[in-house]
Design a protein around this motif. Structure first.
Motif, PDB file in Angstrom:
ATOM      1  N   ASP A   1      -7.166   8.482 -19.544  1.00 32.10           N
ATOM      2  CA  ASP A   1      -7.380   9.534 -20.540  1.00 32.10           C
ATOM      3  C   ASP A   1      -6.307   9.462 -21.627  1.00 32.10           C
ATOM      4  N   ALA A   2      -5.069   9.224 -21.223  1.00 39.78           N
ATOM      5  CA  ALA A   2      -3.972   9.132 -22.188  1.00 39.78           C
ATOM      6  C   ALA A   2      -4.160   7.933 -23.111  1.00 39.78           C
ATOM      7  N   VAL A   3      -4.625   6.819 -22.561  1.00 37.71           N
ATOM      8  CA  VAL A   3      -4.895   5.632 -23.388  1.00 37.71           C
ATOM      9  C   VAL A   3      -5.991   5.949 -24.398  1.00 37.71           C
ATOM     10  N   ALA A   4      -7.037   6.623 -23.968  1.00 34.19           N
ATOM     11  CA  ALA A   4      -8.143   6.963 -24.869  1.00 34.19           C
ATOM     12  C   ALA A   4      -7.664   7.860 -26.005  1.00 34.19           C
ATOM     13  N   VAL A   5      -6.828   8.846 -25.688  1.00 34.24           N
ATOM     14  CA  VAL A   5      -6.316   9.756 -26.719  1.00 34.24           C
ATOM     15  C   VAL A   5      -5.423   8.995 -27.696  1.00 34.24           C
ATOM     16  N   ALA A   6      -4.502   8.193 -27.179  1.00 28.87           N
ATOM     17  CA  ALA A   6      -3.596   7.433 -28.042  1.00 28.87           C
ATOM     18  C   ALA A   6      -4.354   6.402 -28.862  1.00 28.87           C
ATOM     19  N   PHE A   7      -5.371   5.773 -28.267  1.00 25.33           N
ATOM     20  CA  PHE A   7      -6.166   4.767 -28.973  1.00 25.33           C
ATOM     21  C   PHE A   7      -6.925   5.406 -30.132  1.00 25.33           C
ATOM     22  N   ALA A   8      -7.376   6.621 -29.951  1.00 27.58           N
ATOM     23  CA  ALA A   8      -8.084   7.323 -31.030  1.00 27.58           C
ATOM     24  C   ALA A   8      -7.135   7.601 -32.196  1.00 27.58           C
TER      25      ALA A   8
END
Length: 78
Positions: free
Chosen positions: A8-15
């Motif tokens: 989830d953290a990767v998805a948020v940072a990637f966005a």
């Protein structure tokens, strides 16, 4: 929103910044691969192995910092 998992953290940072997250993931993969190679290479020095592991740890810590995940004093994600 607080991420519940590392993914989830990767998805948020990637966005927010896909290029930075991609580079940090590539750096981590490269450093981890180098550390694995140095552990298996019979002619590697202890110093070389320690440096490779330290580089992999630093790459992991940079990624966790970019993902805004807290670290415990021992370097493990909380």
């Amino acid at each position: 929103m607080s991420p519940e998992t590392v993914l989830d953290a990767v998805a948020v940072a990637f966005a927010d910044d896909p290029a930075e997250v991609e580079q940090l993931l590539l750096d981590l993969a490269e450093a981890a691969g180098r550390a694995a190679y140095m552990r298996a290479y019979p002619f590697a020095t202890d110093h070389g192995r320690e440096c490779a592991v330290a580089a992999a740890d630093a790459a992991r810590d940079e990624l966790l910092a970019a993902l805004d995940l807290p670290l415990e004093p021992n370097g493990v994600a909380a």
